[in-house]
Motif scaffolding. Sequence first.
Motif, PDB file in Angstrom:
ATOM      1  N   THR A   1     -19.135   7.107  -2.039  1.00 22.64           N
ATOM      2  CA  THR A   1     -18.679   7.589  -3.339  1.00 22.64           C
ATOM      3  C   THR A   1     -19.850   7.731  -4.302  1.00 22.64           C
ATOM      4  OG1 THR A   1     -16.584   6.454  -2.970  1.00 22.64           O
ATOM      5  CG2 THR A   1     -17.015   7.213  -5.200  1.00 22.64           C
ATOM      6  N   LEU A   2     -20.771   6.801  -4.252  1.00 20.24           N
ATOM      7  CA  LEU A   2     -21.938   6.889  -5.130  1.00 20.24           C
ATOM      8  C   LEU A   2     -22.764   8.127  -4.803  1.00 20.24           C
ATOM      9  CD1 LEU A   2     -23.678   5.814  -7.376  1.00 20.24           C
ATOM     10  CD2 LEU A   2     -24.764   4.254  -5.719  1.00 20.24           C
TER      11      LEU A   2
ATOM     12  N   THR B   1     -14.077   7.582  -7.019  1.00 18.22           N
ATOM     13  CA  THR B   1     -13.612   6.335  -6.422  1.00 18.22           C
ATOM     14  C   THR B   1     -13.415   6.486  -4.922  1.00 18.22           C
ATOM     15  OG1 THR B   1     -11.866   4.629  -6.502  1.00 18.22           O
ATOM     16  CG2 THR B   1     -11.171   6.899  -6.854  1.00 18.22           C
ATOM     17  N   PRO B   2     -13.619   5.390  -4.196  1.00 18.33           N
ATOM     18  CA  PRO B   2     -13.194   5.427  -2.800  1.00 18.33           C
ATOM     19  C   PRO B   2     -11.687   5.214  -2.737  1.00 18.33           C
ATOM     20  CG  PRO B   2     -14.155   3.297  -3.292  1.00 18.33           C
ATOM     21  CD  PRO B   2     -14.302   4.143  -4.528  1.00 18.33           C
TER      22      PRO B   2
ATOM     23  N   ASN C   1      -9.121   2.893  -1.249  1.00 20.87           N
ATOM     24  CA  ASN C   1      -9.027   1.560  -0.655  1.00 20.87           C
ATOM     25  C   ASN C   1      -7.564   1.234  -0.409  1.00 20.87           C
ATOM     26  OD1 ASN C   1     -11.786   1.166  -0.839  1.00 20.87           O
ATOM     27  ND2 ASN C   1     -11.674   0.157  -2.810  1.00 20.87           N
ATOM     28  N   PHE C   2      -7.192   1.109   0.855  1.00 19.30           N
ATOM     29  CA  PHE C   2      -5.814   0.788   1.221  1.00 19.30           C
ATOM     30  C   PHE C   2      -4.837   1.780   0.606  1.00 19.30           C
ATOM     31  CE2 PHE C   2      -8.179  -3.258   1.150  1.00 19.30           C
ATOM     32  CZ  PHE C   2      -8.132  -3.547   2.507  1.00 19.30           C
ATOM     33  N   GLY C   3      -5.212   3.047   0.560  1.00 22.12           N
ATOM     34  CA  GLY C   3      -4.341   4.088   0.029  1.00 22.12           C
ATOM     35  C   GLY C   3      -4.251   4.088  -1.483  1.00 22.12           C
ATOM     36  N   TYR C   4      -5.232   3.478  -2.164  1.00 24.22           N
ATOM     37  CA  TYR C   4      -5.211   3.353  -3.621  1.00 24.22           C
ATOM     38  C   TYR C   4      -6.635   3.529  -4.142  1.00 24.22           C
ATOM     39  CZ  TYR C   4      -3.419   1.542  -8.077  1.00 24.22           C
ATOM     40  OH  TYR C   4      -3.013   1.412  -9.374  1.00 24.22           O
ATOM     41  N   MET C   5      -6.779   3.663  -5.439  1.00 29.10           N
ATOM     42  CA  MET C   5      -8.111   3.731  -6.036  1.00 29.10           C
ATOM     43  C   MET C   5      -8.808   2.377  -5.904  1.00 29.10           C
ATOM     44  SD  MET C   5      -7.292   3.448 -10.112  1.00 29.10           S
ATOM     45  CE  MET C   5      -5.598   4.008 -10.071  1.00 29.10           C
ATOM     46  N   ALA C   6     -10.106   2.363  -6.103  1.00 33.31           N
ATOM     47  CA  ALA C   6     -10.862   1.109  -6.074  1.00 33.31           C
ATOM     48  C   ALA C   6     -10.404   0.194  -7.206  1.00 33.31           C
ATOM     49  CB  ALA C   6     -12.349   1.401  -6.218  1.00 33.31           C
ATOM     50  N   GLY C   7     -10.444  -1.085  -6.944  1.00 28.73           N
ATOM     51  CA  GLY C   7     -10.067  -2.069  -7.963  1.00 28.73           C
ATOM     52  C   GLY C   7     -10.929  -1.978  -9.207  1.00 28.73           C
ATOM     53  N   ALA C   8     -12.188  -1.591  -9.044  1.00 30.10           N
ATOM     54  CA  ALA C   8     -13.086  -1.474 -10.197  1.00 30.10           C
ATOM     55  C   ALA C   8     -12.609  -0.387 -11.156  1.00 30.10           C
ATOM     56  CB  ALA C   8     -14.509  -1.183  -9.725  1.00 30.10           C
TER      57      ALA C   8
ATOM     58  N   PRO D   1     -10.353  15.851 -21.224  1.00 26.98           N
ATOM     59  CA  PRO D   1     -10.371  16.481 -19.904  1.00 26.98           C
ATOM     60  C   PRO D   1     -11.006  15.551 -18.870  1.00 26.98           C
ATOM     61  CG  PRO D   1     -11.979  17.520 -21.360  1.00 26.98           C
ATOM     62  CD  PRO D   1     -11.269  16.487 -22.154  1.00 26.98           C
ATOM     63  N   TYR D   2     -10.427  15.565 -17.671  1.00 26.02           N
ATOM     64  CA  TYR D   2     -10.953  14.708 -16.606  1.00 26.02           C
ATOM     65  C   TYR D   2     -10.845  15.427 -15.270  1.00 26.02           C
ATOM     66  CZ  TYR D   2      -6.332  13.645 -14.687  1.00 26.02           C
ATOM     67  OH  TYR D   2      -5.103  13.744 -14.077  1.00 26.02           O
ATOM     68  N   ALA D   3     -11.614  14.917 -14.329  1.00 23.26           N
ATOM     69  CA  ALA D   3     -11.546  15.375 -12.948  1.00 23.26           C
ATOM     70  C   ALA D   3     -11.686  14.148 -12.054  1.00 23.26           C
ATOM     71  CB  ALA D   3     -12.639  16.393 -12.650  1.00 23.26           C
ATOM     72  N   ILE D   4     -11.237  14.287 -10.830  1.00 23.25           N
ATOM     73  CA  ILE D   4     -11.223  13.181  -9.873  1.00 23.25           C
ATOM     74  C   ILE D   4     -12.037  13.563  -8.642  1.00 23.25           C
ATOM     75  CG2 ILE D   4      -9.774  11.732  -8.406  1.00 23.25           C
ATOM     76  CD1 ILE D   4      -7.394  12.464 -10.253  1.00 23.25           C
ATOM     77  N   LEU D   5     -12.806  12.598  -8.161  1.00 17.92           N
ATOM     78  CA  LEU D   5     -13.568  12.751  -6.920  1.00 17.92           C
ATOM     79  C   LEU D   5     -13.235  11.525  -6.063  1.00 17.92           C
ATOM     80  CD1 LEU D   5     -17.365  13.577  -6.868  1.00 17.92           C
ATOM     81  CD2 LEU D   5     -16.207  12.309  -5.096  1.00 17.92           C
ATOM     82  N   ILE D   6     -12.654  11.740  -4.898  1.00 17.70           N
ATOM     83  CA  ILE D   6     -12.224  10.630  -4.044  1.00 17.70           C
ATOM     84  C   ILE D   6     -12.913  10.714  -2.689  1.00 17.70           C
ATOM     85  CG2 ILE D   6     -10.267   9.561  -2.846  1.00 17.70           C
ATOM     86  CD1 ILE D   6      -8.486  10.637  -5.146  1.00 17.70           C
ATOM     87  N   SER D   7     -13.515   9.608  -2.303  1.00 16.09           N
ATOM     88  CA  SER D   7     -14.094   9.453  -0.975  1.00 16.09           C
ATOM     89  C   SER D   7     -13.055   8.702  -0.149  1.00 16.09           C
ATOM     90  CB  SER D   7     -15.398   8.658  -1.061  1.00 16.09           C
ATOM     91  OG  SER D   7     -15.896   8.400   0.217  1.00 16.09           O
ATOM     92  N   ALA D   8     -12.443   9.399   0.803  1.00 15.17           N
ATOM     93  CA  ALA D   8     -11.280   8.853   1.490  1.00 15.17           C
ATOM     94  C   ALA D   8     -11.544   8.581   2.960  1.00 15.17           C
ATOM     95  CB  ALA D   8     -10.104   9.826   1.364  1.00 15.17           C
TER      96      ALA D   8
END
Length: 151
Positions: free
Chosen positions: A15-16, A57-58, A60-67, A87-94
């Motif tokens: 993700t980083l 975010t990665p 994690n267990f089908g959810y966003m990271a706890g952080a 405005p926002y956008a999402i980037l997910i490492s799945a």
Amino acid sequence: MKTLLVLWSSQTGNTLQLAKAAAAAAMQESSVTVRIMPALQAGVDELLGCDALLLATPENFGYMAGALKDFFDRTYYPAQGKVAGLPYAILISAGNDGLGAQQAIERIARGYCWRQAYPPLLVRGVPQPADLAAAAELGATLAAALSIGML
């Protein structure tokens, strides 16, 4: 000058990598300040001081990271009513399909009254060059849109 805040959480580094690619491309827009920081270090001041947000975010267990969830928990009430329309956008490492993380983030974003600027970028597995290019394109697009007042 407009500010794009890139928040990330990463344990494997995937993700980083993606967040850095997005931020580096966004930094090419001279009229936009890009702040990239771990979600655990960001707070209400950073949220109130930005003009757009990229949440990386990665899954994690089908959810966003706890952080990232922690960031939402710490900023929701202090920012309530002050960030509507952000405005926002999402980037997910799945590792799976990323949809659980996406849906959870979108649900929380609706609570903040944010508006989704672009469709989520879901990267499955280890980021490949095409994934890093897509992340860079997302960052560049967010910055360009901020620069010309589209966001």
